[in-house]
Design a protein around this motif. Structure first.
Motif, PDB file in Angstrom:
ATOM      1  N   GLY A  30       0.788  -1.223   0.000  1.00  0.00           N
ATOM      2  CA  GLY A  30       0.000   0.000   0.000  1.00  0.00           C
ATOM      3  C   GLY A  30       0.819   1.271   0.000  1.00  0.00           C
ATOM      4  O   GLY A  30       0.267   2.369   0.071  1.00  0.00           O
ATOM      5  N   GLY A  32       2.696   2.344  -2.464  1.00  0.00           N
ATOM      6  CA  GLY A  32       2.706   3.000  -3.775  1.00  0.00           C
ATOM      7  C   GLY A  32       3.751   2.490  -4.742  1.00  0.00           C
ATOM      8  O   GLY A  32       4.072   3.174  -5.718  1.00  0.00           O
ATOM      9  N   THR A  34       3.691   0.000  -7.015  1.00  0.00           N
ATOM     10  CA  THR A  34       3.174  -0.236  -8.363  1.00  0.00           C
ATOM     11  C   THR A  34       2.909   1.075  -9.084  1.00  0.00           C
ATOM     12  O   THR A  34       3.238   1.241 -10.265  1.00  0.00           O
ATOM     13  N   GLN A  35       2.312   2.041  -8.383  1.00  0.00           N
ATOM     14  CA  GLN A  35       2.004   3.322  -9.009  1.00  0.00           C
ATOM     15  C   GLN A  35       3.271   4.080  -9.401  1.00  0.00           C
ATOM     16  O   GLN A  35       3.303   4.769 -10.431  1.00  0.00           O
ATOM     17  N   GLU A 147       6.274   6.285   3.057  1.00  0.00           N
ATOM     18  CA  GLU A 147       4.996   6.980   2.940  1.00  0.00           C
ATOM     19  C   GLU A 147       5.198   8.368   2.336  1.00  0.00           C
ATOM     20  O   GLU A 147       6.312   8.889   2.302  1.00  0.00           O
ATOM     21  N   LEU A 186      -2.257   4.069  -0.452  1.00  0.00           N
ATOM     22  CA  LEU A 186      -3.452   3.262  -0.698  1.00  0.00           C
ATOM     23  C   LEU A 186      -4.595   3.687   0.220  1.00  0.00           C
ATOM     24  O   LEU A 186      -5.746   3.795  -0.212  1.00  0.00           O
ATOM     25  N   GLU A 189      -6.000   6.986  -1.012  1.00  0.00           N
ATOM     26  CA  GLU A 189      -6.827   6.783  -2.199  1.00  0.00           C
ATOM     27  C   GLU A 189      -8.200   6.250  -1.820  1.00  0.00           C
ATOM     28  O   GLU A 189      -9.225   6.707  -2.339  1.00  0.00           O
ATOM     29  N   GLN A 190      -8.238   5.289  -0.915  1.00  0.00           N
ATOM     30  CA  GLN A 190      -9.522   4.700  -0.530  1.00  0.00           C
ATOM     31  C   GLN A 190     -10.405   5.730   0.167  1.00  0.00           C
ATOM     32  O   GLN A 190     -11.618   5.804  -0.094  1.00  0.00           O
TER      33      GLN A 190
END
Length: 209
Positions: A30, A32, A34-35, A147, A186, A189-190
């Motif tokens: 979470g 980040g 992949t992003q 983070e 993550l 975003e949620q």
């Protein structure tokens, strides 16, 4: 389109990929990873002849990813019944061509990749992983991703919800909410997606949270 910040990290990543043929980005789930890989590929698409992507959640997804590469490149083995034959063909293509970037996402078990990563330095390999040790893949030290900084987390929340010109109290609530969520991309975003869907205020979400 809501990707925010990480400029210094992306610059360091680009410098590392210029110097080394294999680079790993390591961090918590979470955070980040992949992003960041997607954003790097987007920003530097003109630097590579080809960019290909493999998901590495398991050995089967790794093999499926290389089969997809064989199909993408229209290799003769792309439709063979023997999946491993198509995998081998994709690897051979990478080993015999230059200027490519292979992104291997969610490589949490690096040992799975020992037999499939292309040999040589004709291209570049970028791994994302929760693991921290990659000696078996010839990577001495991963690049750790952490983070978001508080200012980038706040900017993301405001941009994601379309409230960049919000009132001071709402901005303050957004900043406090980002802090409560640990500046974890993550989670941010949620929360932002929920706020958009429910047309909620940051202060109301924060109180409920």
């Amino acid at each position: 389109r809501f990707f925010t910040g990480r400029d210094a990290f992306l610059e360091n990543l680009h410098a590392a990929l210029r110097e080394r043929d294999r680079v790993a980005v390591s961090g918590l789930g979470g955070i980040g990873k992949t992003q960041v890989a997607l954003e790097y590929a987007h920003r530097h698409s003109d630097d590579y002849e080809a960019i290909v992507w493999v998901s590495a959640e398991s050995e089967s997804t790794v093999n499926a990813g290389f089969v997809d590469i064989a199909r993408l490149l229209s290799l003769p083995q792309r439709d063979t019944q023997d999946q491993l034959e198509a995998v081998a063909a994709a690897i051979r293509w990478l080993e015999s061509h230059t200027g490519w970037l292979l992104i291997v996402d969610n490589a949490d078990e690096p040992n799975v990749l020992r037999s499939v990563l292309p040999r040589g330095s004709n291209g570049r390999v970028l791994l994302t992983s929760r693991a921290q040790v990659f000696d078996m893949l010839g990577i001495s030290k991963p690049i750790e991703i952490r983070e978001l900084p508080p200012d980038e987390a706040l900017e993301f929340m405001l941009q994601r919800t379309g409230r960049g010109d919000g009132e001071p109290l709402e901005r303050a609530a957004a900043g406090t909410l980002a802090q409560e969520l640990g500046y974890l991309p993550l989670a941010l975003e949620q929360a932002a997606a929920y706020i958009v869907a429910k047309q909620s205020r940051f202060a109301d979400y924060l109180k409920a949270y």
